[in-house]
Motif scaffolding. Structure first.
Motif, PDB file in Angstrom:
ATOM      1  N   LEU A  34       0.827  -1.198   0.000  1.00  0.00           N
ATOM      2  CA  LEU A  34       0.000   0.000   0.000  1.00  0.00           C
ATOM      3  C   LEU A  34       0.865   1.253   0.000  1.00  0.00           C
ATOM      4  O   LEU A  34       1.959   1.268   0.567  1.00  0.00           O
ATOM      5  N   TYR A  36       0.647   5.411   0.928  1.00  0.00           N
ATOM      6  CA  TYR A  36      -0.086   6.447   1.625  1.00  0.00           C
ATOM      7  C   TYR A  36       0.616   7.785   1.445  1.00  0.00           C
ATOM      8  O   TYR A  36       1.835   7.842   1.286  1.00  0.00           O
ATOM      9  N   GLN A  38       1.119  11.356   3.554  1.00  0.00           N
ATOM     10  CA  GLN A  38       0.948  11.950   4.875  1.00  0.00           C
ATOM     11  C   GLN A  38       1.383  13.410   4.813  1.00  0.00           C
ATOM     12  O   GLN A  38       2.568  13.701   4.707  1.00  0.00           O
ATOM     13  N   ALA A  42      -2.720  12.560   9.519  1.00  0.00           N
ATOM     14  CA  ALA A  42      -3.360  11.309   9.104  1.00  0.00           C
ATOM     15  C   ALA A  42      -2.869  10.859   7.738  1.00  0.00           C
ATOM     16  O   ALA A  42      -3.052  11.561   6.754  1.00  0.00           O
ATOM     17  N   PRO A  43      -2.227   9.702   7.643  1.00  0.00           N
ATOM     18  CA  PRO A  43      -1.896   9.167   6.321  1.00  0.00           C
ATOM     19  C   PRO A  43      -3.181   8.912   5.532  1.00  0.00           C
ATOM     20  O   PRO A  43      -4.147   8.374   6.084  1.00  0.00           O
ATOM     21  N   LEU A  88       4.407   7.196   2.147  1.00  0.00           N
ATOM     22  CA  LEU A  88       4.692   5.991   2.913  1.00  0.00           C
ATOM     23  C   LEU A  88       4.323   4.749   2.120  1.00  0.00           C
ATOM     24  O   LEU A  88       3.269   4.696   1.485  1.00  0.00           O
ATOM     25  N   LEU A 100       0.100  -3.535   9.185  1.00  0.00           N
ATOM     26  CA  LEU A 100       0.936  -2.967   8.143  1.00  0.00           C
ATOM     27  C   LEU A 100       2.359  -2.767   8.656  1.00  0.00           C
ATOM     28  O   LEU A 100       2.557  -2.299   9.777  1.00  0.00           O
ATOM     29  N   PHE A 102       5.537  -0.569   7.740  1.00  0.00           N
ATOM     30  CA  PHE A 102       5.831   0.630   6.965  1.00  0.00           C
ATOM     31  C   PHE A 102       7.325   0.816   6.741  1.00  0.00           C
ATOM     32  O   PHE A 102       8.156   0.406   7.547  1.00  0.00           O
ATOM     33  N   GLU A 104      10.289   3.960   6.061  1.00  0.00           N
ATOM     34  CA  GLU A 104      10.522   5.241   6.734  1.00  0.00           C
ATOM     35  C   GLU A 104       9.818   6.401   6.053  1.00  0.00           C
ATOM     36  O   GLU A 104       9.621   7.438   6.653  1.00  0.00           O
TER      37      GLU A 104
END
Lengths: 112, 113
Positions: A34, A36, A38, A42-43, A88, A100, A102, A104
């Motif tokens: 996934l 995201y 940010q 909130a991502p 992300l 999840l 993640f 960095e």
């Protein structure tokens, strides 16, 4: 242990440039990857890539997944200042539920 | 529809104290996950709750705990706070623990002094 490495960690570009963000991963029993965005806290969800969906596109953003080489890229064309954010990448294993892992993140700054 | 709501938004505590953070998921969502985000470690998974049961747990010490109520709201507690616990704590909710619709809240910024 699952691992996600993103590169570069930081990137500064000018409006209109095209950028490519990288994400490599190691995960046992891969299920999904996934992306995201940010901006402040909130991502927000961008894409989910799985075995059955290895290429996604939405407007100026696109992403591909290479399951053989274990990496994904996120492309942003014709960048705008509003694209400035941390991007992300996260992976999920088949046995991890919705846990999840993640990377960095890549801090993207788009200057006018 | 309302998003994921986390309270409080900001918190300052002193070392040794304990703290409780709250997360109200999107209406109808039954899974709530918690993450800790720090500049050095990025986003790290703490735990996931589904229908009041902890379904998954990350590699954090026992000082970090959580629970989920029958209305799916979740709380996480950190006891005996350490300076290193300063972080942004994010929660995410989803309908049945599925990744589609997995939505994050804006987080609670905890500062330990």
């Amino acid at each position: 242990e699952d691992k996600v490495v993103q590169s570069p960690l930081s990137l500064v570009v000018h409006e209109g440039d095209t950028v490519t963000l990288n994400c490599s991963y190691e995960v046992t029993n891969f299920r999904s990857l996934l992306w995201y965005k940010q901006e402040k806290k909130a991502p927000t969800f961008l894409f989910m890539l799985t075995s059955s969906g290895i290429e996604k596109k939405s407007g100026r953003l696109s992403s591909i997944l290479d399951k053989k080489e274990l990496f994904s890229i996120l492309n942003i064309t014709a960048t705008q200042t509003g694209d400035s954010a941390v991007y992300l990448c996260a992976v999920v294993a088949e046995t991890s539920g919705s846990r999840l892992t993640f990377g960095e993140g890549t801090q993207l700054t788009v200057n006018p | 529809k309302a998003g994921v709501t986390q309270t409080p938004r900001y918190l300052i505590k002193t070392r040794g104290q304990q703290v409780t953070l709250s997360c109200s998921p999107i209406s109808g969502h039954r899974s709530v996950s918690w993450y800790q985000q720090t500049p050095g470690q990025g986003l790290q998974f703490l735990f996931e709750y589904f229908s009041e049961t902890q379904r998954n747990k990350g590699n954090f010490p026992g000082r970090f705990s959580g629970r989920q109520f029958s209305n799916s709201r979740s709380e996480m507690n950190v006891s005996t706070l350490e300076l290193g616990d300063s972080a942004l704590y994010l929660c995410a909710s989803s309908l049945l623990g599925l990744l589609v619709g997995y939505t994050f809240g804006s987080g609670t910024r905890l500062t330990v002094v």
